[in-house]
Enzyme design. Structure first.
Site, short mmCIF file in Angstrom:
data_model
loop_
_atom_site.label_atom_id
_atom_site.label_comp_id
_atom_site.label_asym_id
_atom_site.label_seq_id
_atom_site.Cartn_x
_atom_site.Cartn_y
_atom_site.Cartn_z
N SER A 170 -20.41 -24.30 9.87
CA SER A 170 -19.97 -25.63 10.28
C SER A 170 -18.50 -25.70 10.69
O SER A 170 -18.14 -26.56 11.50
CB SER A 170 -20.22 -26.62 9.13
OG SER A 170 -19.53 -26.22 7.96
N HIS A 196 -27.18 -27.07 11.06
CA HIS A 196 -26.65 -27.36 12.39
C HIS A 196 -27.47 -26.70 13.50
O HIS A 196 -27.15 -26.88 14.68
CB HIS A 196 -25.19 -26.90 12.48
CG HIS A 196 -24.26 -27.73 11.67
ND1 HIS A 196 -23.67 -28.88 12.14
CD2 HIS A 196 -23.81 -27.58 10.39
CE1 HIS A 196 -22.90 -29.41 11.20
NE2 HIS A 196 -22.96 -28.64 10.13
N LYS A 231 -28.71 -34.62 11.02
CA LYS A 231 -27.89 -34.17 12.14
C LYS A 231 -28.67 -34.38 13.45
O LYS A 231 -28.74 -35.49 13.93
CB LYS A 231 -27.45 -32.73 11.91
CG LYS A 231 -26.50 -32.63 10.71
CD LYS A 231 -26.03 -31.27 10.43
CE LYS A 231 -24.94 -31.24 9.36
NZ LYS A 231 -25.27 -31.91 8.09
#
Length: 427
Positions: free
Chosen positions: A191, A219, A250
């Protein structure tokens, strides 16, 4: 009580306690803050799904049918069929037999990693006796997310950290370990750096040492791979050794976390994982919205295409400027600044221009490795990206000047033709 007051004052005097910005709307990627419109280059809402009309309609459908929350543990009276349906859908997306839902991604890592090592201990309650003594060890990339590190710490098992993406170091640690069960743990996309774990090579290392691999694909889910399947689709790999964790807050634009694994591990986790069995789970409206988000990712591939086009455009636009991009492999493109004070001031300058970019400094990253973490979004326009690059260009040129005078936002917006004064603004 006095101890906390004293420490709080001490931290405040050293600037360690900072105010959290209050916003009036959520970034999509534009948002309102203090009555002023800003453009977010920090939101994890990669595909802009959080405000998608189909998502909102599905969430309303869930609200109308079930109300605002599930006030039960799934092990008691709260196991709606919609949870099982979403878990099957998530398992299929990750190429696994089974998936388990959790209230957040953070809770997923805490719960699963701390529970895996309790398997034999739990079974002994029912009379299980192992033929040999069970011992566990985790092998964690040094840059893994804090939720991973805390989950491993809660487990009480041996924990060893290997240098970031250094498979030779990992191999040596595995070779020296006498644990009967070895678990390699890694972020899929890191990240703060934006780089991708070499999953095929990690699985090869795991095979040599009879280890498991736990990958946090927070992610990558919805972003990587031909259809947004995540890191496993990106590399085209599958393995019974692999446990896939992901978040739903996300690219999928909602809230929650999950772990996808083989059925025997999933069934054990349903029994041993307190974070699954001793708390309420996702509100039903979120389950409806997440399921719809997974369909939208498939139905609207242009969203992912725009995301990657914007990523490439930003990287290409920064190519002629004297900055080091920490990684260009994903929509997370950190711009290395180095000095923590300068990093914060440049972030403030961007904020003054209506551009919100995360300032990442020690202890989130190593000392003197401060960076502005730019996250590209499917909803960004070329004009918005150009505005961001223009500020970087102005700062780069101004830093080489010896005389400075005030410059205006208009000059920055026009491409930074008059860079003088920026270092004065940063002083």
């Amino acid at each position: 009580m006095k101890e906390f007051q004293e420490i709080a004052r001490w931290l405040e005097n050293r600037g360690a306690i900072h105010s959290i910005p209050r916003v009036e709307t959520l970034p999509a990627p534009k948002f309102m803050m203090n009555g002023v419109e800003h453009v977010s280059f920090s939101t994890n809402n990669y595909l802009g799904l959080a405000s998608h009309p189909r998502m909102i309609a599905k969430a309303r459908e869930g609200l109308e049918r079930y109300g605002v929350g599930n006030c039960e543990s799934r092990l008691l009276g709260g196991d709606l069929e919609i949870y099982d349906a979403l878990e099957r859908k998530l398992a299929e997306a990750k190429g696994k037999d089974c998936a388990l839902l959790f209230a957040t991604g953070y809770l997923t890592n805490l719960g699963v990693l701390s529970s895996l090592v309790k398997t034999a201990q739990f079974a002994r309650i029912y009379g299980y006796r192992a033929k040999a003594r069970h011992s566990y060890a985790f092998f964690s990339d040094e840059f893994n997310h804090v939720s991973i590190r805390e989950g491993i710490r809660l487990s009480g098992a041996d924990r060893l950290s290997f240098r970031h993406l250094d498979l030779n170091h990992l191999d040596s640690l595995l070779k020296a370990s006498e644990a009967s069960t070895k678990i390699i743990v890694t972020d899929g996309v890191f990240s703060q750096d934006g780089d991708i774990a070499p999953l095929p090579e990690l699985l090869q290392v795991a095979e040599r040492h009879d280890a498991m691999v736990y990958v946090d694909d927070a992610h990558g889910t919805g972003v990587l791979g031909a259809s947004g399947g995540g890191i496993t689709e990106h590399f085209g790999v599958s393995s019974e050794r692999l446990i896939c964790m992901g978040t739903l807050s996300k690219a999928y634009g909602a809230i929650g976390g999950f772990v996808a694994t083989d059925r025997h591990i999933g069934e054990i986790l349903r029994l041993t994982c307190s974070a699954y069995g001793f708390t309420s789970t996702l509100p039903p409206d979120q389950v409806y919205a997440i399921s719809e988000a997974m369909d939208i990712v498939k139905d609207e591939p242009e969203r992912r295409r725009r995301l990657w086009e914007n990523q490439r455009y930003f990287v290409e636009s920064m190519a002629g400027l004297p900055y080091r991009l920490v990684s260009t492999a994903t929509p997370i493109v950190p711009v290395l600044i180095g000095d923590e004070v300068l990093t914060g001031r440049l972030s403030d300058l961007l904020q003054a221009e209506g551009l919100h970019v995360d300032s990442v400094k020690f202890p989130a990253v190593a000392k003197n490795r401060g960076r502005l973490r730019v996250i590209l979004n499917a909803g960004h326009t070329r004009e918005q990206i150009d505005r961001l690059v223009a500020v970087f260009r102005v700062r780069a040129i101004a830093s080489s000047c010896h005389e400075f005078e005030d410059f205006s936002a208009e000059r920055i917006g026009s491409g930074g033709q008059h860079p003088r004064g920026l270092d004065t603004a940063l002083a």
